[in-house]
Motif scaffolding. Sequence first.
Motif, PDB file in Angstrom:
ATOM      1  N   GLY A 277      24.851 -69.672  84.758  1.00 18.74           N
ATOM      2  CA  GLY A 277      25.680 -69.025  83.743  1.00 18.74           C
ATOM      3  C   GLY A 277      25.181 -67.655  83.332  1.00 18.74           C
ATOM      4  O   GLY A 277      25.920 -66.871  82.724  1.00 18.74           O
TER       5      GLY A 277
ATOM      6  N   GLN B 185      28.725 -76.714  83.040  1.00 17.94           N
ATOM      7  CA  GLN B 185      29.623 -76.054  82.083  1.00 17.94           C
ATOM      8  C   GLN B 185      29.265 -74.583  81.920  1.00 17.94           C
ATOM      9  O   GLN B 185      30.125 -73.735  81.671  1.00 17.94           O
ATOM     10  N   GLU B 186      27.990 -74.265  82.099  1.00 12.89           N
ATOM     11  CA  GLU B 186      27.525 -72.883  81.927  1.00 12.89           C
ATOM     12  C   GLU B 186      28.168 -71.918  82.918  1.00 12.89           C
ATOM     13  O   GLU B 186      28.190 -70.708  82.686  1.00 12.89           O
TER      14      GLU B 186
ATOM     15  N   ALA C  65      31.112 -71.400  83.321  1.00 11.19           N
ATOM     16  CA  ALA C  65      32.245 -70.767  82.639  1.00 11.19           C
ATOM     17  C   ALA C  65      31.879 -69.400  82.074  1.00 11.19           C
ATOM     18  O   ALA C  65      32.757 -68.565  81.834  1.00 11.19           O
TER      19      ALA C  65
ATOM     20  N   CYS D  76      30.388 -67.138  83.666  1.00 11.10           N
ATOM     21  CA  CYS D  76      30.477 -66.152  84.766  1.00 11.10           C
ATOM     22  C   CYS D  76      31.905 -65.620  84.823  1.00 11.10           C
ATOM     23  O   CYS D  76      32.694 -65.979  85.710  1.00 11.10           O
ATOM     24  N   THR D  77      32.247 -64.779  83.876  1.00 11.87           N
ATOM     25  CA  THR D  77      33.635 -64.355  83.700  1.00 11.87           C
ATOM     26  C   THR D  77      34.133 -63.404  84.788  1.00 11.87           C
ATOM     27  O   THR D  77      35.322 -63.106  84.843  1.00 11.87           O
TER      28      THR D  77
ATOM     29  N   PRO E 167      37.074 -79.656  86.615  1.00 13.69           N
ATOM     30  CA  PRO E 167      36.815 -79.282  85.225  1.00 13.69           C
ATOM     31  C   PRO E 167      37.954 -78.448  84.638  1.00 13.69           C
ATOM     32  O   PRO E 167      38.402 -77.468  85.250  1.00 13.69           O
TER      33      PRO E 167
ATOM     34  N   TRP F 229      37.916 -76.417  82.191  1.00 13.09           N
ATOM     35  CA  TRP F 229      37.508 -75.056  81.840  1.00 13.09           C
ATOM     36  C   TRP F 229      37.564 -74.110  83.032  1.00 13.09           C
ATOM     37  O   TRP F 229      37.663 -72.893  82.873  1.00 13.09           O
ATOM     38  N   LEU F 230      37.539 -74.676  84.231  1.00 15.82           N
ATOM     39  CA  LEU F 230      37.561 -73.843  85.431  1.00 15.82           C
ATOM     40  C   LEU F 230      38.843 -73.025  85.502  1.00 15.82           C
ATOM     41  O   LEU F 230      38.834 -71.845  85.882  1.00 15.82           O
TER      42      LEU F 230
ATOM     43  N   ASP G 284      40.548 -71.902  83.118  1.00 11.60           N
ATOM     44  CA  ASP G 284      40.619 -70.907  82.041  1.00 11.60           C
ATOM     45  C   ASP G 284      39.788 -69.666  82.351  1.00 11.60           C
ATOM     46  O   ASP G 284      39.782 -68.717  81.566  1.00 11.60           O
ATOM     47  N   MET G 285      39.086 -69.668  83.468  1.00 11.36           N
ATOM     48  CA  MET G 285      38.244 -68.525  83.797  1.00 11.36           C
ATOM     49  C   MET G 285      39.132 -67.302  84.043  1.00 11.36           C
ATOM     50  O   MET G 285      40.117 -67.377  84.792  1.00 11.36           O
TER      51      MET G 285
END
Length: 437
Positions: free
Chosen positions: A124, A144-145, A147, A149-150, A166, A168-169, A171-172
């Motif tokens: 991350g 989770q970290e 995420a 890596c924007t 995941p 959250w993936l 939402d990147m």
Amino acid sequence: MHTLEQLRAGALAGIVRLELSCGLTEFPNEIFTLADTLEILDLSNNALSSLPDDLSRLRKLRLIFCSANRFTTLPSVLGECPALTMVGFKSNQIREVPAAALPPQLRWLILTDNRVEALPAAIGRCGQLQKLMLAGNRLSALPQELAACTRLELLRIAANRLTELPAWLLDMPRLSWLAFAGNPFCAADEQAASDAAGIAGIGWDQLQLQQKLGEGASGVIHQAVLRQAGGEQAVAVKMFKGAVTSDGLPRSEMTACVSSGRHPNLIPVLGEVLDHPDGASGCVMPLIDPGFGNLAGPPSLDSCTRDIYQEGKRFSPAELFGIAGGVASAARHLHERGIMHGDLYGHNILHCGQGRSLLGDFGAASLFAPDAPHAAGLQRLEVRAFGLLLDELMERCELPAARQAALAALRTACVSEEPTARPSLANVERCIVSLQA
């Protein structure tokens, strides 16, 4: 390719790129004599299992490749190399990825076809990371970290042991190219698609391979003659390179291909190659008119995630709208059938110079249930890939001001870093058709 003799004789002084493949079991200390200039070091296809503790003496080193060696741990010393941005350790036996092994400026990490079971949370902190290749490992989860890596744009996690995708993936903000086939969480979708599609078998003895037409991450394509009871037919045969490619599994690609259905901007599959003498997998497709060629070349080491176009390449407005409209329509068609292409790029598009386009290479394709909770997120992810393609076409085309402004607004919406703000591909297609009229 260079030789150890050249290196030891000082004949390589001042070079920027060094390639050694000569059965090395130890890192040659003579490489340090190149410290003032060496930027790219390729030690692939050797028998190395470690790197020296003082590797950071190669202070200008930007890229290192150690594929097809005997590493079991990603060397921690990599994290001490201040200029290192690309690390490639494909097809080793790596189980462990220490946090210390991640260089601070890392943009591109390749760990395809290893035995990695977990990534460190420290990934991350890799704020420059754009490309992460992890197909063919033993990952059961992603940290989770990641995420954080924007800047991440391309992620390959196919052929692992992931039990869920995941949330959250999706939402990147910049993720555009994702491959996840061959994991437990999508096994049911793949099996259902395979059972429903069905595919003809074509015996190897029915095929006579001729000249090579092209090569991609997952396989090599040859022109061939298919002999059947009704006569002979000119075809193209794609033979897959191995059990795991940089994008995933040949079987997943085959399933996506045969599930894609008919569409004027897709290349159909005629059948699956059976009884190859070496057990190799392959598929047979119609031979495309030689007037078609690749829209672009794949990304370079420096461009990382962006395609390379021929110098001076230009498109007429008719070509731009023909290519963009055709690709949007094909991708929309795939989404309706629960298929994400995963590699929506110019280098995977054939065009004939008159605006007609064909979307090919399903090596990174993944299947999903169209009514699944993550379906909309997957589709929005691919909309961003289309927006980047549209941007590349627009850079090489002069349009009337009004159409330029409207198309620019569409491109901006497609590449929005807020995924939920992106339009659907159906809306993208309608917009392009209306502007084309």
